[in-house]
Scaffold this motif. Structure first.
Motif, PDB file in Angstrom:
ATOM      1  N   GLN A 199     -27.182   3.279  44.197  1.00  0.00           N
ATOM      2  CA  GLN A 199     -26.117   2.340  44.534  1.00  0.00           C
ATOM      3  C   GLN A 199     -26.180   1.076  43.680  1.00  0.00           C
ATOM      4  N   THR A 200     -27.369   0.571  43.432  1.00  0.00           N
ATOM      5  CA  THR A 200     -27.510  -0.645  42.631  1.00  0.00           C
ATOM      6  C   THR A 200     -27.049  -0.409  41.195  1.00  0.00           C
ATOM      7  N   LEU A 201     -27.456   0.714  40.608  1.00  0.00           N
ATOM      8  CA  LEU A 201     -27.061   0.992  39.234  1.00  0.00           C
ATOM      9  C   LEU A 201     -25.566   1.283  39.130  1.00  0.00           C
ATOM     10  N   THR A 202     -25.002   1.912  40.156  1.00  0.00           N
ATOM     11  CA  THR A 202     -23.561   2.156  40.161  1.00  0.00           C
ATOM     12  C   THR A 202     -22.790   0.841  40.238  1.00  0.00           C
ATOM     13  N   LEU A 203     -23.229  -0.063  41.096  1.00  0.00           N
ATOM     14  CA  LEU A 203     -22.564  -1.362  41.198  1.00  0.00           C
ATOM     15  C   LEU A 203     -22.718  -2.165  39.908  1.00  0.00           C
ATOM     16  N   LEU A 204     -23.870  -2.075  39.263  1.00  0.00           N
ATOM     17  CA  LEU A 204     -24.057  -2.763  37.984  1.00  0.00           C
ATOM     18  C   LEU A 204     -23.119  -2.199  36.922  1.00  0.00           C
ATOM     19  N   GLY A 205     -22.985  -0.889  36.879  1.00  0.00           N
ATOM     20  CA  GLY A 205     -22.067  -0.264  35.934  1.00  0.00           C
ATOM     21  C   GLY A 205     -20.625  -0.656  36.193  1.00  0.00           C
ATOM     22  N   LEU A 206     -20.231  -0.692  37.462  1.00  0.00           N
ATOM     23  CA  LEU A 206     -18.868  -1.104  37.807  1.00  0.00           C
ATOM     24  C   LEU A 206     -18.616  -2.569  37.455  1.00  0.00           C
ATOM     25  N   LEU A 207     -19.627  -3.417  37.635  1.00  0.00           N
ATOM     26  CA  LEU A 207     -19.500  -4.820  37.249  1.00  0.00           C
ATOM     27  C   LEU A 207     -19.299  -4.950  35.747  1.00  0.00           C
ATOM     28  N   LEU A 208     -20.052  -4.191  34.953  1.00  0.00           N
ATOM     29  CA  LEU A 208     -19.896  -4.258  33.503  1.00  0.00           C
ATOM     30  C   LEU A 208     -18.525  -3.747  33.061  1.00  0.00           C
ATOM     31  N   ILE A 209     -18.031  -2.691  33.701  1.00  0.00           N
ATOM     32  CA  ILE A 209     -16.689  -2.191  33.381  1.00  0.00           C
ATOM     33  C   ILE A 209     -15.634  -3.227  33.749  1.00  0.00           C
ATOM     34  N   ALA A 210     -15.795  -3.883  34.904  1.00  0.00           N
ATOM     35  CA  ALA A 210     -14.831  -4.909  35.320  1.00  0.00           C
ATOM     36  C   ALA A 210     -14.832  -6.089  34.354  1.00  0.00           C
ATOM     37  N   LEU A 211     -16.002  -6.511  33.899  1.00  0.00           N
ATOM     38  CA  LEU A 211     -16.076  -7.605  32.931  1.00  0.00           C
ATOM     39  C   LEU A 211     -15.441  -7.208  31.611  1.00  0.00           C
ATOM     40  N   TYR A 212     -15.653  -5.970  31.194  1.00  0.00           N
ATOM     41  CA  TYR A 212     -15.048  -5.491  29.952  1.00  0.00           C
ATOM     42  C   TYR A 212     -13.524  -5.473  30.057  1.00  0.00           C
ATOM     43  N   LEU A 213     -13.009  -4.980  31.181  1.00  0.00           N
ATOM     44  CA  LEU A 213     -11.564  -4.920  31.365  1.00  0.00           C
ATOM     45  C   LEU A 213     -10.945  -6.304  31.524  1.00  0.00           C
ATOM     46  N   ALA A 214     -11.748  -7.280  31.953  1.00  0.00           N
ATOM     47  CA  ALA A 214     -11.256  -8.653  32.071  1.00  0.00           C
ATOM     48  C   ALA A 214     -11.224  -9.357  30.717  1.00  0.00           C
ATOM     49  N   GLY A 215     -11.781  -8.735  29.691  1.00  0.00           N
ATOM     50  CA  GLY A 215     -11.736  -9.321  28.359  1.00  0.00           C
ATOM     51  C   GLY A 215     -12.991 -10.059  27.966  1.00  0.00           C
ATOM     52  N   ILE A 216     -13.996 -10.047  28.815  1.00  0.00           N
ATOM     53  CA  ILE A 216     -15.249 -10.717  28.498  1.00  0.00           C
ATOM     54  C   ILE A 216     -16.123  -9.752  27.715  1.00  0.00           C
ATOM     55  N   GLY A 217     -16.610 -10.185  26.570  1.00  0.00           N
ATOM     56  CA  GLY A 217     -17.475  -9.344  25.764  1.00  0.00           C
ATOM     57  C   GLY A 217     -16.750  -8.241  25.033  1.00  0.00           C
TER      58      GLY A 217
END
Length: 71
Positions: free
Chosen positions: A32-50
């Motif tokens: 669950q922790t790694l899945t949430l971390l992956g989803l956070l990184l995808i959300a940041l990418y889609l928001a235009g950060i990085g």
């Protein structure tokens, strides 16, 4: 770059789930922790950060020499 990091995190999460292990850290490296971390990184990418460096100004299309479509 964040999308690549998210893919790596999702890959590690998948391997940990397939081998049914947590590498000795029950609360830190669970599925669950790694899945949430992956989803956070995808959300940041889609928001235009990085999303990578921005080069120059303008539309981003550069024509060297003769421009296409100009007789």
């Amino acid at each position: 770059m964040l999308a690549i990091a998210a893919a790596i995190v999702f890959g590690i999460a998948l391997l940990l789930d397939l081998f049914d292990t947590d590498l000795g850290a029950h609360d830190l490296l669970n599925f669950q922790t790694l899945t949430l971390l992956g989803l956070l990184l995808i959300a940041l990418y889609l928001a235009g950060i990085g999303s990578g460096p921005r080069t120059g100004t303008g539309s981003g299309r550069r024509f060297y020499g003769r421009r296409p479509g100009r007789g």
